[in-house]
Design a protein around this motif. Structure first.
Motif, mmCIF file in Angstrom:
data_model
loop_
_atom_site.group_PDB
_atom_site.id
_atom_site.type_symbol
_atom_site.label_atom_id
_atom_site.label_comp_id
_atom_site.label_asym_id
_atom_site.label_seq_id
_atom_site.Cartn_x
_atom_site.Cartn_y
_atom_site.Cartn_z
ATOM 1 N N ILE A 139 2.836 12.069 2.454
ATOM 2 C CA ILE A 139 2.941 11.195 1.291
ATOM 3 C C ILE A 139 4.403 11.100 0.878
ATOM 4 N N GLY A 140 4.954 9.908 0.983
ATOM 5 C CA GLY A 140 6.356 9.696 0.629
ATOM 6 C C GLY A 140 7.295 10.533 1.464
ATOM 7 N N PRO A 191 0.811 -1.226 0.000
ATOM 8 C CA PRO A 191 0.000 0.000 0.000
ATOM 9 C C PRO A 191 0.843 1.274 0.000
ATOM 10 N N THR A 192 0.295 2.309 -0.616
ATOM 11 C CA THR A 192 0.842 3.658 -0.548
ATOM 12 C C THR A 192 -0.342 4.621 -0.522
ATOM 13 N N LEU A 193 -0.022 5.897 -0.385
ATOM 14 C CA LEU A 193 -1.031 6.950 -0.448
ATOM 15 C C LEU A 193 -0.645 7.879 -1.577
ATOM 16 N N GLU A 194 -1.598 8.231 -2.447
ATOM 17 C CA GLU A 194 -1.273 9.059 -3.611
ATOM 18 C C GLU A 194 -2.347 10.121 -3.823
ATOM 19 N N ILE A 195 -1.914 11.235 -4.403
ATOM 20 C CA ILE A 195 -2.828 12.330 -4.728
ATOM 21 C C ILE A 195 -3.023 12.383 -6.238
ATOM 22 N N GLY A 196 -4.270 12.559 -6.665
ATOM 23 C CA GLY A 196 -4.563 12.731 -8.083
ATOM 24 C C GLY A 196 -5.320 11.564 -8.683
ATOM 25 N N GLU A 197 -6.184 11.876 -9.641
ATOM 26 C CA GLU A 197 -7.018 10.843 -10.261
ATOM 27 C C GLU A 197 -6.273 10.019 -11.296
ATOM 28 N N GLN A 198 -5.001 10.317 -11.540
ATOM 29 C CA GLN A 198 -4.212 9.471 -12.428
ATOM 30 C C GLN A 198 -4.076 8.061 -11.865
ATOM 31 N N LEU A 210 7.221 11.030 8.384
ATOM 32 C CA LEU A 210 8.017 12.109 7.797
ATOM 33 C C LEU A 210 9.483 11.718 7.651
ATOM 34 N N SER A 211 10.022 11.065 8.664
ATOM 35 C CA SER A 211 11.457 10.746 8.664
ATOM 36 C C SER A 211 11.796 9.518 7.833
ATOM 37 N N ASP A 212 10.827 8.592 7.661
ATOM 38 C CA ASP A 212 11.106 7.331 6.966
ATOM 39 C C ASP A 212 10.437 7.233 5.602
ATOM 40 N N ASP A 213 10.126 8.372 5.002
ATOM 41 C CA ASP A 213 9.482 8.389 3.679
ATOM 42 C C ASP A 213 8.192 7.581 3.669
ATOM 43 N N GLY A 214 7.426 7.697 4.728
ATOM 44 C CA GLY A 214 6.191 6.932 4.859
ATOM 45 C C GLY A 214 4.962 7.721 4.446
ATOM 46 N N TYR A 215 3.803 7.181 4.865
ATOM 47 C CA TYR A 215 2.508 7.742 4.484
ATOM 48 C C TYR A 215 1.636 7.825 5.732
ATOM 49 N N PHE A 216 0.779 8.846 5.770
ATOM 50 C CA PHE A 216 -0.039 9.038 6.956
ATOM 51 C C PHE A 216 -1.266 9.874 6.577
ATOM 52 N N PHE A 217 -2.449 9.448 7.060
ATOM 53 C CA PHE A 217 -3.642 10.292 6.906
ATOM 54 C C PHE A 217 -4.594 10.019 8.057
ATOM 55 N N ALA A 263 -1.182 4.779 9.172
ATOM 56 C CA ALA A 263 0.225 5.039 8.877
ATOM 57 C C ALA A 263 0.783 3.856 8.099
ATOM 58 N N ILE A 264 1.504 4.145 7.024
ATOM 59 C CA ILE A 264 2.158 3.109 6.220
ATOM 60 C C ILE A 264 3.650 3.418 6.239
ATOM 61 N N ILE A 265 4.403 2.602 6.975
ATOM 62 C CA ILE A 265 5.823 2.875 7.183
ATOM 63 C C ILE A 265 6.610 1.574 7.015
ATOM 64 N N ASN A 266 7.554 1.574 6.089
ATOM 65 C CA ASN A 266 8.408 0.401 5.852
ATOM 66 C C ASN A 266 7.591 -0.870 5.611
ATOM 67 N N GLY A 267 6.543 -0.749 4.835
ATOM 68 C CA GLY A 267 5.732 -1.905 4.478
ATOM 69 C C GLY A 267 4.722 -2.332 5.521
ATOM 70 N N GLU A 268 4.668 -1.629 6.648
ATOM 71 C CA GLU A 268 3.713 -1.967 7.694
ATOM 72 C C GLU A 268 2.586 -0.942 7.731
ATOM 73 N N THR A 269 1.364 -1.447 7.765
ATOM 74 C CA THR A 269 0.179 -0.587 7.842
ATOM 75 C C THR A 269 -0.343 -0.585 9.260
ATOM 76 N N THR A 270 -0.521 0.589 9.820
ATOM 77 C CA THR A 270 -1.026 0.733 11.181
ATOM 78 C C THR A 270 -2.348 1.476 11.152
#
Length: 289
Positions: A146-147, A110-117, A183-190, A162-169
């Motif tokens: 994001i990233g 999983p990742t988090l992305e912005i945009g309808e692309q 922020l520090s590990d190039d992760g994702y959070f919302f 939170a998605i950090i180093n392949g782990e979803t919390t």
């Protein structure tokens, strides 16, 4: 007996009054005052019980707020990957009369992305809208990373993913170190509304009905779950618990955009399959690793 009312016979008794009514004694006055005080106090107690009961929302908050503030569930996508292709597995179920669809990504990260692309990306096997967009300024509601890049900040809702180093919390907290870690590990959070934490319903203020969607932990997997009909937050949360969900946060509901790709590479849309052209529209997506 004499016929004259002024005569008194020997076998008669007449009570003679001065014409003034008898006045109450001091003892009687004290009794009446005490009785009046008791009545006033009793009426005050009844009024307090009737008019000063806490509202239902306050009662619900008191019940669920404290036990859930420290709760979180961590699921590793890396551990579940295999050498096979990425796809999404769909399961329809009915729990206590409520229809649900559970879509579970397999062999995907999983990742988090912005945009309808995202909706045109052939590497994506599952996508669903994630965080809400503010109506006043068009920004993402609440903290979003994001990233490793800070997109927005704030705590609009207590639930988070939170998605950090392949782990979803999936969890709930007014403040969590996972925001800084993303922020520090190039992760994702919302952030989103919390629905279920540790198998318990979390009550939310909105009372309307809509097609509901959730990011949920069920059977040790992370899945997207959506209702077949319009539900309140409470009824949706109850259905998730009945289906075996342990932790869940809300995803953008109603006719929000989303799709999945099955094991035979067939693509299916759920919700709105048209472009919405909304600034900062964002998705939680699963790609093949």
């Amino acid at each position: 007996m004499s016929n004259r009312h002024t005569d008194i016979g020997e076998d008669e008794i007449r009570v003679i009054s001065s014409g003034n009514k008898e006045q109450p004694t001091k003892g009687h006055k004290k009794f009446y005052i005490a009785l009046a005080v008791i009545i006033v106090l009793a009426l005050s107690c009844i009024a307090a019980i009737i008019f000063f009961q806490p509202e239902d929302d306050d009662i619900e908050t008191m019940i669920v707020e404290e036990p859930i503030r420290q709760s979180a569930s961590i699921i590793s996508a890396v551990d579940s990957l295999s050498a096979g292709p990425a796809y999404a597995e769909k399961k329809d179920t009915v729990v206590n009369g409520v229809g649900l669809t559970i879509i579970t990504p397999r062999n995907a990260v999983p990742t988090l992305e912005i945009g309808e692309q995202v909706l045109d990306d052939p590497t994506v096997v599952l996508a669903a809208q994630a965080a809400d967009i503010r109506s006043d300024n068009g920004t993402i509601a609440g903290a979003c990373v994001i990233g490793g890049e800070l997109i927005s900040k704030g705590c609009a809702k207590a639930g988070f993913c939170a998605i950090i180093n392949g782990e979803t919390t999936i969890g709930v907290a007014d403040a969590t170190p996972m925001f800084e870690q993303a922020l520090s590990d190039d992760g994702y959070f919302f952030r989103q509304y919390p629905l279920v934490i540790a198998g318990q319903i979390v009550e939310n203020k909105p009372r309307g009905k809509a097609i509901r969607k959730a990011l949920a932990e069920i059977g040790g997997d992370i899945a997207v779950v959506y209702s077949h009909r319009r539900l309140t937050f409470h009824d949706f949360s109850q259905a998730l618990v009945d289906a075996g969900v342990r932790n869940a946060i809300y995803l953008v509901g109603s006719r929000s955009s989303g799709f999945y790709v099955d094991a035979d590479s067939n693509r299916f849309s759920f919700g709105n399959d048209k472009r919405q052209n909304i600034d900062n529209i964002n998705f939680i997506v699963w790609h093949q690793r």
